[in-house]
Design a protein around this motif. Structure first.
Motif, PDB file in Angstrom:
ATOM      1  N   HIS A   1     -37.180  54.384 116.204  1.00  0.00           N
ATOM      2  CA  HIS A   1     -38.134  55.300 116.831  1.00  0.00           C
ATOM      3  C   HIS A   1     -37.693  55.593 118.265  1.00  0.00           C
ATOM      4  O   HIS A   1     -37.239  54.691 118.979  1.00  0.00           O
TER       5      HIS A   1
ATOM      6  N   ILE B   1     -49.134  56.020 104.697  1.00  0.00           N
ATOM      7  CA  ILE B   1     -49.386  56.736 105.954  1.00  0.00           C
ATOM      8  C   ILE B   1     -48.938  58.178 105.725  1.00  0.00           C
ATOM      9  O   ILE B   1     -47.812  58.424 105.287  1.00  0.00           O
TER      10      ILE B   1
ATOM     11  N   ILE C   1     -43.704  61.146 109.683  1.00  0.00           N
ATOM     12  CA  ILE C   1     -44.824  60.229 109.887  1.00  0.00           C
ATOM     13  C   ILE C   1     -44.956  60.037 111.382  1.00  0.00           C
ATOM     14  O   ILE C   1     -44.012  59.612 112.044  1.00  0.00           O
ATOM     15  N   ASN C   2     -46.112  60.382 111.908  1.00  0.00           N
ATOM     16  CA  ASN C   2     -46.331  60.339 113.350  1.00  0.00           C
ATOM     17  C   ASN C   2     -46.820  58.962 113.790  1.00  0.00           C
ATOM     18  O   ASN C   2     -47.811  58.836 114.486  1.00  0.00           O
ATOM     19  N   SER C   3     -46.134  57.938 113.344  1.00  0.00           N
ATOM     20  CA  SER C   3     -46.444  56.557 113.712  1.00  0.00           C
ATOM     21  C   SER C   3     -45.136  55.790 113.842  1.00  0.00           C
ATOM     22  O   SER C   3     -44.169  56.080 113.145  1.00  0.00           O
ATOM     23  N   ASN C   4     -45.130  54.832 114.702  1.00  0.00           N
ATOM     24  CA  ASN C   4     -44.007  53.927 114.858  1.00  0.00           C
ATOM     25  C   ASN C   4     -44.214  52.814 113.837  1.00  0.00           C
ATOM     26  O   ASN C   4     -45.083  51.979 114.001  1.00  0.00           O
ATOM     27  N   ILE C   5     -43.422  52.815 112.765  1.00  0.00           N
ATOM     28  CA  ILE C   5     -43.557  51.832 111.694  1.00  0.00           C
ATOM     29  C   ILE C   5     -42.468  50.788 111.845  1.00  0.00           C
ATOM     30  O   ILE C   5     -41.299  51.070 111.575  1.00  0.00           O
TER      31      ILE C   5
ATOM     32  N   GLU D   1     -38.889  55.694 112.868  1.00  0.00           N
ATOM     33  CA  GLU D   1     -39.483  56.999 112.619  1.00  0.00           C
ATOM     34  C   GLU D   1     -39.015  57.434 111.235  1.00  0.00           C
ATOM     35  O   GLU D   1     -37.916  57.080 110.805  1.00  0.00           O
TER      36      GLU D   1
END
Length: 126
Positions: free
Chosen positions: A79, A34, A52-56, A60
Motif C-alpha cells: 500500500h 470488502i 479496494i479502498n482499504s489497507n489490507i 492495496e
C-alpha cells in the motif's frame, strides 16, 4: 543496512464476468468481502479499474482491464501509505504465484499461468 520489503503482484486472469461481478468473487476469496469501488475514478486513464479502498495487511488491491479474451489484471502491491523507512533499502518481493494459489480453482476465474511461469516461482498445479 536494514531491508524493507515491497510486495507486488500482477496476476493475469480471464473471466466472462464483468469487472464488478469478478471483483465480488475476488474479494470473497482474498479480502473478506470488502467491496471494490472507484470505477468512475479512472485511476489508470481510460482503462476500467476498481480497487479496494482499504489497507489490507499493508496491501492495496486493484482490478483492471476490459475482460473477455484479453482478460483482467489483478494487482496486489504494498500500500502506498507504507513508505520505506529512511535508513532502509527496498527489496522487491513478487507474490504473483501466491495470489494465484489463493484464487486457484475459483469458479468463473481462469488464471493465465503461461504468462507467469518461471523457475523462480513456487510450483502450482494447473
Amino acid at each position: 543496512m536494514k531491508k524493507y520489503p515491497y510486495f507486488h503482484s500482477s496476476l493475469p486472469v480471464i473471466s466472462e464476468k464483468n469487472i464488478v461481478d469478478l471483483a465480488k468473487v475476488i474479494s470473497s476469496k482474498i479480502a473478506g468481502k470488502i467491496p471494490f469501488e472507484g470505477l468512475e475514478n479512472y485511476i489508470y486513464d481510460e482503462v476500467p479499474t476498481i480497487y479496494i479502498n482499504s489497507n489490507i495487511l499493508g496491501f492495496e488491491v486493484i482490478l483492471q482491464r476490459y475482460g473477455g479474451e484479453k482478460g483482467y489484471y489483478l494487482e496486489v502491491n504494498s500500500h502506498p501509505s507504507n513508505n520505506e523507512l529512511n535508513d532502509t533499502d527496498e527489496i522487491d518481493i513478487d507474490i504473483t504465484r501466491y495470489i494465484a494459489s489463493l484464487l486457484e480453482g475459483t469458479p468463473g476465474i481462469k488464471i493465465k499461468y503461461k504468462e507467469i511461469k518461471s523457475e523462480d516461482y513456487i510450483s502450482i498445479m494447473e
